[in-house]
Motif scaffolding. Structure first.
Motif, short mmCIF file in Angstrom:
data_model
loop_
_atom_site.label_atom_id
_atom_site.label_comp_id
_atom_site.label_asym_id
_atom_site.label_seq_id
_atom_site.Cartn_x
_atom_site.Cartn_y
_atom_site.Cartn_z
N ASP A 165 -2.03 -7.78 -14.24
CA ASP A 165 -1.13 -8.75 -14.88
C ASP A 165 -0.61 -8.22 -16.20
OD1 ASP A 165 -2.99 -11.71 -13.78
OD2 ASP A 165 -1.38 -10.55 -12.82
N LEU A 166 -1.48 -7.56 -16.97
CA LEU A 166 -1.07 -7.00 -18.25
C LEU A 166 0.01 -5.93 -18.06
CD1 LEU A 166 -1.47 -6.64 -21.32
CD2 LEU A 166 -3.27 -4.98 -20.79
N LEU A 167 -0.17 -5.05 -17.07
CA LEU A 167 0.83 -4.02 -16.81
C LEU A 167 2.17 -4.64 -16.43
CD1 LEU A 167 -1.22 -1.42 -14.71
CD2 LEU A 167 -0.58 -1.27 -17.12
N ARG A 168 2.13 -5.66 -15.60
CA ARG A 168 3.38 -6.31 -15.17
C ARG A 168 4.10 -6.98 -16.35
NH1 ARG A 168 0.87 -8.16 -9.64
NH2 ARG A 168 -0.18 -9.71 -10.91
N ASP A 169 3.31 -7.65 -17.19
CA ASP A 169 3.92 -8.39 -18.29
C ASP A 169 4.39 -7.47 -19.41
OD1 ASP A 169 1.54 -11.15 -17.99
OD2 ASP A 169 3.39 -10.68 -16.90
N LYS A 170 3.54 -6.51 -19.79
CA LYS A 170 3.85 -5.66 -20.94
C LYS A 170 4.95 -4.66 -20.64
CE LYS A 170 1.54 -2.82 -24.45
NZ LYS A 170 1.90 -3.73 -25.56
N PHE A 171 4.94 -4.11 -19.41
CA PHE A 171 5.90 -3.07 -19.07
C PHE A 171 6.94 -3.53 -18.05
CE2 PHE A 171 3.66 0.01 -21.46
CZ PHE A 171 2.30 -0.24 -21.30
N ILE A 172 6.89 -4.79 -17.71
CA ILE A 172 7.83 -5.39 -16.75
C ILE A 172 7.88 -4.55 -15.46
CG2 ILE A 172 10.09 -6.50 -16.54
CD1 ILE A 172 10.47 -6.15 -19.51
N LEU A 173 6.71 -4.26 -14.93
CA LEU A 173 6.61 -3.46 -13.72
C LEU A 173 6.62 -4.36 -12.48
CD1 LEU A 173 3.85 -0.82 -14.56
CD2 LEU A 173 6.29 -0.41 -14.30
N PRO A 174 7.41 -4.01 -11.48
CA PRO A 174 7.41 -4.77 -10.21
C PRO A 174 6.24 -4.31 -9.33
CG PRO A 174 9.01 -3.01 -10.07
CD PRO A 174 8.42 -2.93 -11.45
N LEU A 175 5.03 -4.45 -9.86
CA LEU A 175 3.84 -3.85 -9.24
C LEU A 175 2.89 -4.91 -8.72
CD1 LEU A 175 2.06 -1.27 -8.80
CD2 LEU A 175 1.16 -1.66 -11.11
N SER A 176 2.36 -4.71 -7.54
CA SER A 176 1.36 -5.62 -6.96
C SER A 176 0.29 -4.79 -6.25
CB SER A 176 2.01 -6.60 -5.99
OG SER A 176 2.61 -5.91 -4.90
N TYR A 177 -0.76 -5.48 -5.80
CA TYR A 177 -1.88 -4.84 -5.13
C TYR A 177 -2.10 -5.52 -3.79
CZ TYR A 177 -6.66 -3.16 -4.30
OH TYR A 177 -7.78 -2.59 -3.76
N LEU A 178 -2.39 -4.71 -2.77
CA LEU A 178 -2.65 -5.23 -1.44
C LEU A 178 -3.96 -4.66 -0.92
CD1 LEU A 178 -1.65 -6.82 1.10
CD2 LEU A 178 -0.53 -4.71 1.82
N CYS A 179 -4.82 -5.53 -0.39
CA CYS A 179 -6.09 -5.07 0.18
C CYS A 179 -5.95 -4.90 1.68
CB CYS A 179 -7.19 -6.09 -0.14
SG CYS A 179 -8.79 -5.69 0.62
N VAL A 180 -6.25 -3.71 2.17
CA VAL A 180 -6.29 -3.41 3.61
C VAL A 180 -7.69 -2.89 3.92
CG1 VAL A 180 -5.32 -2.05 5.49
CG2 VAL A 180 -3.82 -2.88 3.68
N PRO A 181 -8.58 -3.75 4.41
CA PRO A 181 -9.97 -3.32 4.67
C PRO A 181 -10.01 -2.16 5.66
CG PRO A 181 -9.77 -5.71 4.77
CD PRO A 181 -8.38 -5.16 4.72
N LEU A 182 -10.99 -1.31 5.48
CA LEU A 182 -11.12 -0.13 6.34
C LEU A 182 -11.49 -0.52 7.76
CD1 LEU A 182 -11.02 2.94 6.46
CD2 LEU A 182 -13.42 2.99 5.77
N ASP A 183 -12.35 -1.51 7.93
CA ASP A 183 -12.80 -1.93 9.26
C ASP A 183 -11.71 -2.67 10.01
OD1 ASP A 183 -16.09 -2.65 7.97
OD2 ASP A 183 -15.25 -0.80 8.78
#
Length: 330
Positions: free
Chosen positions: A312-330
């Motif tokens: 959240d800090l990276l997105r707010d401070k640097f206005i990055l269009p960045l997100s995270y997605l979890c794809v489990p290995l199993d």
């Protein structure tokens, strides 16, 4: 967590079996019986996949169930016992991961496909020993039980021996994990000692880093396949492509371009650390993008609270269009 563990004796930098380990072992040990140790290829630098080196450590083998249950990376400090019982500090590896059964089997298949396993067998045979004992069911049911990034490896000079009074001389003889505190390391204080554990203090040693080239891992390939199938279902009428311009997966819609960078590290913070720079380069370096850009770091574990706050800090401070997605290995 930090551990100290023993490697079998080797005079070729643990790049191939050197034929000297057998004479240094007690009667009845695996190496004494069969003439080689599974750890003897540990630093075969050319056998690197997507930045990861796959190897075997007997100390991990004995603690494997506990390490898998904990599901966290750990640091390994390595030593070997040389002639006249001299303890040599070999090096240290940060953020080591223990392999599950599925990962271990997938890694073996990868090594077979690349011809690396065949090379291991040939090198055993050249020493006059039987390669059928590689992966012996009783001693080492899996040929590989750990993985680590070679840029997390630090090897010491060959003359780094224990000094008089060093506790590893009397207390560390077996192939097991010993909990350790490193002298001068402020991150491994007394507060982190688990109940009932007897920590060993070892010296902090000046070391040199390793550099390598990369291929794709078994874990990366599994995650990429799962994500690709998922995205093709989510975007059935859009362009979904894998491995174009070094991008793991890209989705192009009418008004946006979504870039996915996959990292198979256990820790989400490591995923973010290794993927953000690549995503920014793919999106903006020497590119004239006319569509809105969305960047997605893909890991195999959900974000922890601190990781989510960091994102959240990276997105707010640097206005990055960045997100995270979890794809489990199993």
């Amino acid at each position: 967590m930090k551990y100290l563990t023993r490697l079998c004796y080797n005079t070729d930098g643990w790049k191939k079996p050197s034929g000297v380990a057998q004479a240094r072992e007690v009667k009845g040990s695996y190496t004494r019986q069969f003439g080689f140790g599974h750890e003897e290829w540990m630093f075969r630098d050319e056998w690197v996949v997507d930045g990861w080196r796959y190897a075997f450590v007997q100390g991990v083998n004995k603690s494997r169930k506990r390490l898998l249950k904990n599901a966290q990376p750990f640091d390994l400090h390595l030593f070997s016992i040389e002639p006249k019982s001299k303890r040599r500090y070999v090096g240290e590896i940060k953020e080591v991961e223990c392999l599950s059964d599925q990962q271990a089997q997938g890694t073996l298949e990868l090594f077979r496909g690349n011809g690396w396993f065949q090379t291991m067998c040939e090198e055993i045979a050249e020493l006059g020993h039987d390669p059928e004992n590689l992966g012996h069911e009783k001693y080492a049911p899996f040929v590989f039980n750990i993985r680590f990034r070679l840029d997390n490896v630090k090897l010491y000079d060959t003359d780094e021996y224990s000094k008089a009074g060093d506790p590893i001389i009397e207390r560390c003889k077996r192939y097991q994990l010993y909990s350790v505190v490193v002298q001068g390391d402020q991150t491994s204080g007394i507060r982190r000692k688990p109940a009932g554990k007897d920590f060993i203090t070892i010296p902090k040693i000046k070391s040199t880093s390793k550099t390598v080239t990369y291929q794709r891992t078994f874990e990366h390939a599994r995650m990429q396949e799962k994500l690709l199938q998922h995205l093709m279902g989510v975007y059935p009428h859009e362009m979904v492509r894998a491995e174009r311009e070094y991008i793991d997966i890209a989705v192009e819609t009418e008004d946006s371009l979504i870039l996915y960078e996959i990292k198979s590290d256990i820790l989400p913070r490591s995923v973010l650390r290794h993927s953000i720079g690549q995503l920014l380069e793919y999106a903006y370096h020497a590119q004239a993008r006319k569509k809105d850009i969305k960047l997605v770091a893909v890991g195999r574990q959900p974000l922890e609270v601190e990781d989510a706050e960091y994102l959240d800090l990276l997105r707010d401070k640097f206005i990055l269009p960045l997100s995270y997605l979890c794809v489990p290995l199993d």
